[in-house]
Design an enzyme around this catalytic site. Structure first.
Site, PDB file in Angstrom:
ATOM      1  N   GLY A  68       1.268  10.855 -10.379  1.00 31.85           N
ATOM      2  CA  GLY A  68       2.056  11.734  -9.511  1.00 31.85           C
ATOM      3  C   GLY A  68       1.450  13.112  -9.536  1.00 31.85           C
ATOM      4  O   GLY A  68       0.736  13.451 -10.483  1.00 31.85           O
ATOM      5  N   CYS A  95      -1.703   8.041 -15.862  1.00 30.39           N
ATOM      6  CA  CYS A  95      -1.830   9.457 -15.512  1.00 30.39           C
ATOM      7  C   CYS A  95      -0.491  10.182 -15.689  1.00 30.39           C
ATOM      8  O   CYS A  95      -0.001  10.295 -16.794  1.00 30.39           O
ATOM      9  CB  CYS A  95      -2.408   9.601 -14.103  1.00 30.39           C
ATOM     10  N   TYR A  96       0.132  10.618 -14.609  1.00 31.38           N
ATOM     11  CA  TYR A  96       1.432  11.282 -14.743  1.00 31.38           C
ATOM     12  C   TYR A  96       2.427  10.389 -15.469  1.00 31.38           C
ATOM     13  O   TYR A  96       3.228  10.862 -16.291  1.00 31.38           O
ATOM     14  CB  TYR A  96       1.967  11.654 -13.349  1.00 31.38           C
ATOM     15  N   HIS A 181      -7.334   6.398 -14.161  1.00 32.38           N
ATOM     16  CA  HIS A 181      -6.745   5.511 -13.142  1.00 32.38           C
ATOM     17  C   HIS A 181      -7.440   4.151 -13.155  1.00 32.38           C
ATOM     18  O   HIS A 181      -8.515   4.001 -12.578  1.00 32.38           O
ATOM     19  CB  HIS A 181      -6.889   6.146 -11.750  1.00 32.38           C
ATOM     20  N   GLU A 183      -6.647   1.663 -11.493  1.00 33.97           N
ATOM     21  CA  GLU A 183      -6.485   0.991 -10.200  1.00 33.97           C
ATOM     22  C   GLU A 183      -7.571   1.337  -9.189  1.00 33.97           C
ATOM     23  O   GLU A 183      -7.699   0.673  -8.175  1.00 33.97           O
ATOM     24  CB  GLU A 183      -5.093   1.306  -9.613  1.00 33.97           C
ATOM     25  N   ASP A 239      -1.674 -10.154  12.119  1.00 30.70           N
ATOM     26  CA  ASP A 239      -0.314 -10.211  11.576  1.00 30.70           C
ATOM     27  C   ASP A 239       0.575 -11.194  12.344  1.00 30.70           C
ATOM     28  O   ASP A 239       1.203 -12.074  11.754  1.00 30.70           O
ATOM     29  CB  ASP A 239       0.334  -8.823  11.583  1.00 30.70           C
ATOM     30  N   LYS A 380      -1.691  -6.135   3.647  1.00 33.39           N
ATOM     31  CA  LYS A 380      -2.597  -6.635   4.678  1.00 33.39           C
ATOM     32  C   LYS A 380      -3.647  -7.613   4.131  1.00 33.39           C
ATOM     33  O   LYS A 380      -3.903  -8.655   4.742  1.00 33.39           O
ATOM     34  CB  LYS A 380      -3.315  -5.444   5.332  1.00 33.39           C
TER      35      LYS A 380
END
Ligand code: XMP
Length: 524
Positions: A68, A95-96, A181, A183, A239, A380
């Site tokens: 954040g 992190c945050y 991070h 990710e 989609d 997606k």
């Protein structure tokens, strides 16, 4: 006028206990949820106001506290209910999220004057998160504050040169924190760290696969719709195609697809939709060839928003007329994605409100129907994997995003049949060459634009006065920002000479080298 009603989706079955990612405002919160799912563990985003009771009701396998932008000591900093740490659920703070854990659990966080942004070397001492990983690791950091004391009872398990506490763990309480991070792709071992947390610490089974999604959605669709009939508007995009195939798998001929062909699609696209759905999958399909109607509505119109409005209105009119012919149909399939649900702030089953100009292609708001939204839980990339698993052709599965108003907003000026034909041809040559060069999947979008102006050229001994074609090719993560793609000069040369030689109405090719912002991806 009735309303489109969204049914709350049932919770995932107990054996699919989620990993809940608590969103503390970081730009990567969605990405964390995606990465967890890439490890084949089902994951959902929840707001930081989530209560311990709500969490307990979901019976999660683990919690991840996201990053954040705030400082944990700021008045407006997002916080979580500290009772969440008492639930015995394995928790990873990133992190945050890590700093918040430290602050909440007897450690400390300070602005040390040292910040780390970008690639940072981390030295790992020990710990379950780093099991099997090298001692020295490159990670991606983005912080000004640092943890200066870990939570009471936690051990420091990694540090960088300027941040001695880059990771901590409290194995007994199953509380873990990393300053970097895991990710983002710039942390090469990031996925392994997440896997260690998910598989070893949280004991999560890797069961979230495309096949499992299909099985589960088929059951849900059957439970929702029973023996009723269902309608689906196909747009040619991935989609609506995947949503339709899921419903068809669940309900067979109870589904009717309506494909409103507005004549603004790319070359051969309409034929491909018909061939795939009717020919290959045997889905009952009504193909409405409405090009003339749409072109009549677009006559003399050159304002972009006016084009969008008219196309949107006409779409609904045609779709309604077709569905009326079918008699009373209670259910409407819609390809709402999880990111739409998150963006509309409704992870709780409230109907997703999609950006208004993105609605063309399947939202007849004035029809009294209940929505069937089989993609509501999917990102997606997961929709694409489900599409592949269902046997949708590669070309459809990996198709670039295409705007609902189609080529109408890529002709700058009035839309006419002749200009559409020119643009379709140029676009087809461009994509043909991009595919041949193996670059299609590396680009977020690549297309031709036809500004309806003319310039002078010379071909043979003749003076020409013809249209230019603009090449637009961009890379992007999510269409919010984009950069122009550095296509090889040789490739550009081939594209340019083919377009000019093969299309008599074109005598010039230009390349758009603008990023977004300040430009947009589309020209209108
Ligand atoms: P821009 O041009 O705003 O586009 O950078 C961002 C993304 O949205 C797509 N786009 C649209 N999609 N209807 C749609 O369904 C529209 O009117 C529309 N306008 C832009 C665009 O192709 C890009 O992927």
């Amino acid at each position: 006028m009735g309303e489109v009603v969204a049914l709350p989706q049932p919770e995932p079955p107990a054996e699919e206990r989620p990993v809940l990612v608590v969103d503390l405002g970081g730009q990567y919160s969605q990405l964390i949820a995606r990465r967890v799912r890439e490890c084949r563990v089902y994951s959902e985003l929840v707001g930081h106001g989530v209560t311990p009771e709500e969490v307990r009701a979901r019976n999660p396998l683990a919690l991840v506290l996201s990053g954040g932008p705030a400082s944990v000591y700021a008045e407006v900093a997002p916080r979580i209910d500290p009772k969440l740490y008492e639930l015995g659920v394995p928790t990873l703070g990133i992190c945050y999220g890590m700093q918040l854990m430290a602050r909440d659990l007897g450690g400390s966080v300070e602005r040390t004057g040292v910040s780390e942004f970008g690639k940072t070397q981390v030295r790992v001492h020990e710990g379950a998160l780093f099991s099997g990983l090298p001692e020295e690791q490159t990670t991606w950091m983005s912080h000004r504050d640092s943890v200066t004391a870990p939570p009471a009872g936690a051990r420091v398990v990694a540090g960088s040169e300027s941040t001695p506490i880059a990771a901590f763990e409290h194995a007994e309480r199953k509380l873990y924190g990393v300053q970097f991070h895991p990710e983002v792709v710039h942390t090469p071992c990031g996925t392994e760290v997440l896997k260690n947390f998910l598989y070893s610490v949280a004991d999560a089974p890797a069961t979230w696969t495309a096949a499992a999604v299909i099985e589960e959605q088929v059951e849900r669709i059957r439970a929702q719709v029973g023996s009723q009939r269902v309608l689906c508007a196909l747009s040619g995009g991935v989609d609506s195609a995947v949503a339709a195939l899921l419903v068809h798998k669940a309900l067979g001929d109870q589904l009717t697809c309506v494909f409103v062909d507005h004549g603004l699609l790319r070359k051969d696209e309409a034929a491909q939709v018909v061939e795939t759905f009717r020919g290959h999958f045997h889905v009952p399909l009504i193909h409405v060839d409405a090009e003339e109607r749409f072109l009549a509505r677009l006559e003399g119109v050159d304002d972009p928003e006016e084009k969008r409005t008219r196309i949107g209105e006409e779409f609904i009119r045609v779709f309604e007329a077709e569905s009326r012919k079918l008699g009373a149909v209670k259910y409407l399939v819609q390809g709402t994605l999880y990111s739409d649900v998150i963006e509309s702030g409704g992870t709780d089953g409230v109907a997703a409100k999609i950006k208004s100009h993105h609605n063309v292609g399947g939202l007849p708001e004035e029809m009294e129907m209940e929505l069937v939204e089989p993609l509501r839980l999917l990102f997606k990339d997961e929709v694409r994997r489900v599409g592949e698993e269902l046997g949708l052709p590669e070309r459809m599965v990996w198709r670039h995003p295409f705007p609902g108003p189609g080529l109408a907003i890529r002709i700058i000026g009035e839309v006419t049949h002749e200009r559409l034909e020119i643009l379709r041809e140029a676009d087809s040559i461009l994509l043909d060459e991009i595919r041949r060069a193996g670059l299609y999947r590396e680009l977020w979008q690549c297309f031709a634009v036809l500004p309806a102006i003319r310039s002078v050229g010379v071909q043979g001994d003749e003076r020409t006065y013809a249209y230019p074609i603009v090449i637009r090719a961009v890379t992007s993560e999510d269409a919010m920002t984009a950069d122009w793609a550095r296509l090889p000069y040789d490739l550009l040369e081939t594209i340019s000479s083919r377009i000019i030689n093969e299309i008599p109405a074109v005598n010039r090719v230009a390349l758009d080298i603008s990023s977004k912002p300040p430009s947009t991806i589309e020209w209108e």
